[in-house]
Design a protein around this motif. Sequence first.
Motif, short mmCIF file in Angstrom:
data_model
loop_
_atom_site.label_atom_id
_atom_site.label_comp_id
_atom_site.label_asym_id
_atom_site.label_seq_id
_atom_site.Cartn_x
_atom_site.Cartn_y
_atom_site.Cartn_z
N ALA A 1 25.48 33.78 35.97
CA ALA A 1 25.73 34.81 36.99
C ALA A 1 25.89 36.16 36.32
CB ALA A 1 26.97 34.46 37.80
N GLN A 2 26.57 36.17 35.21
CA GLN A 2 26.84 37.44 34.53
C GLN A 2 25.59 38.09 33.99
OE1 GLN A 2 30.03 37.04 31.72
NE2 GLN A 2 31.56 37.55 33.28
N THR A 3 24.58 37.31 33.65
CA THR A 3 23.33 37.93 33.18
C THR A 3 22.74 38.81 34.28
OG1 THR A 3 21.92 36.13 33.94
CG2 THR A 3 22.79 35.96 31.72
N ALA A 4 23.08 38.50 35.54
CA ALA A 4 22.61 39.33 36.65
C ALA A 4 23.70 40.28 37.11
CB ALA A 4 22.16 38.44 37.81
N GLY A 5 24.76 40.38 36.34
CA GLY A 5 25.85 41.27 36.71
C GLY A 5 26.62 40.79 37.92
N LEU A 6 26.59 39.47 38.16
CA LEU A 6 27.29 38.92 39.32
C LEU A 6 28.44 38.04 38.86
CD1 LEU A 6 24.21 37.72 41.41
CD2 LEU A 6 25.62 39.74 41.83
#
Lengths: 139, 139
Positions: A27-32
């Motif tokens: 998720a963090q790779t998409a800034g989520l």
Amino acid sequence: MTEPSTPLDQQLWDFVYGYDAAYDRAAQTAGLSAAQACLLDRLTAGTSSMGELATALLCDASNVTQLVARLEARGLVTREPDAADRRVKRVSITPAGRHEHRAVRQAFDLPAEMLDRLSAEEQQQLSRLLAKMRAPSTS
Amino acid sequence: MTEPSTPLDQQLWDFVYGYDAAYDRAAQTAGLSAAQACLLDRLTAGTSSMGELATALLCDASNVTQLVARLEARGLVTREPDAADRRVKRVSITPAGRHEHRAVRQAFDLPAEMLDRLSAEEQQQLSRLLAKMRAPSTS
DNA sequence: CCAGGTTACTTGAGTGGCTCATGGATCTGT
DNA sequence: ACAGATCCATGAGCCACTCAAGTAACCTGG
């Protein structure tokens, strides 16, 4: 024979721990955040009302309000009053949202990686075991 | 044969989701958050320094400071300067802390319930599959 | 032996997820 | 048309988590 034999309890814990961590990273790779990614995922199946999202995500409606607000601010979802019942807001994913969602799905490679280590038979075994653990009876 | 056959991916997701939720609920029966329960669990093995906890829990040291502060305020852990190196704080679980920890363990009945639905053979199968998914090679 | 760097922890500010209580808008049954 | 239910938003508050600075204790070289 199988190493000093980690107890099965511990194996389950470790498995879940790794799975969670992997999803968070994806998720963090998409800034989520994980919660935001989950919400987007629900929307890929089609538009939902706030209330539907709340029950699907097992959380408070006001929590959904905030999650959607942040996603809306980033243009990943839209929130429009329902024509038929103007109390309800219909939330839909935008093209940008689908894009981010795909990014998360791609980055979340852990399950695929793990399953690739199993043969087709083993995958069936696993599926059967998971099903059996889940339901009390239902044969 | 096995229902409309939920994809294995989805089965894994559901499994993890249920596991997480069950742990959260278990922790809450003792008035703890999942993170606090995890921290207590680490301490049952013996005292740790703040830094050790941080690496074990895969989080920032300052996060541990706050977690420990809250647990200390409730008398579940103690935090004392190490005699040899007064920079390090040694955190230990108190009897009250052990009590709460036991409560969480007891309330977290989901894994036991699930595993009880499997025969001894099936448990071995599951253990083998989990191990195989985990490690790339290691035979 | 003491100056400077390193280590271990704390503090403060900020983001987010989550809940509960409250309130406003809209619908529905009578 | 009014009362009560339904859907959502707002605000306060808690907690987990992170990063950037700060402080205190330790250690090492000159």
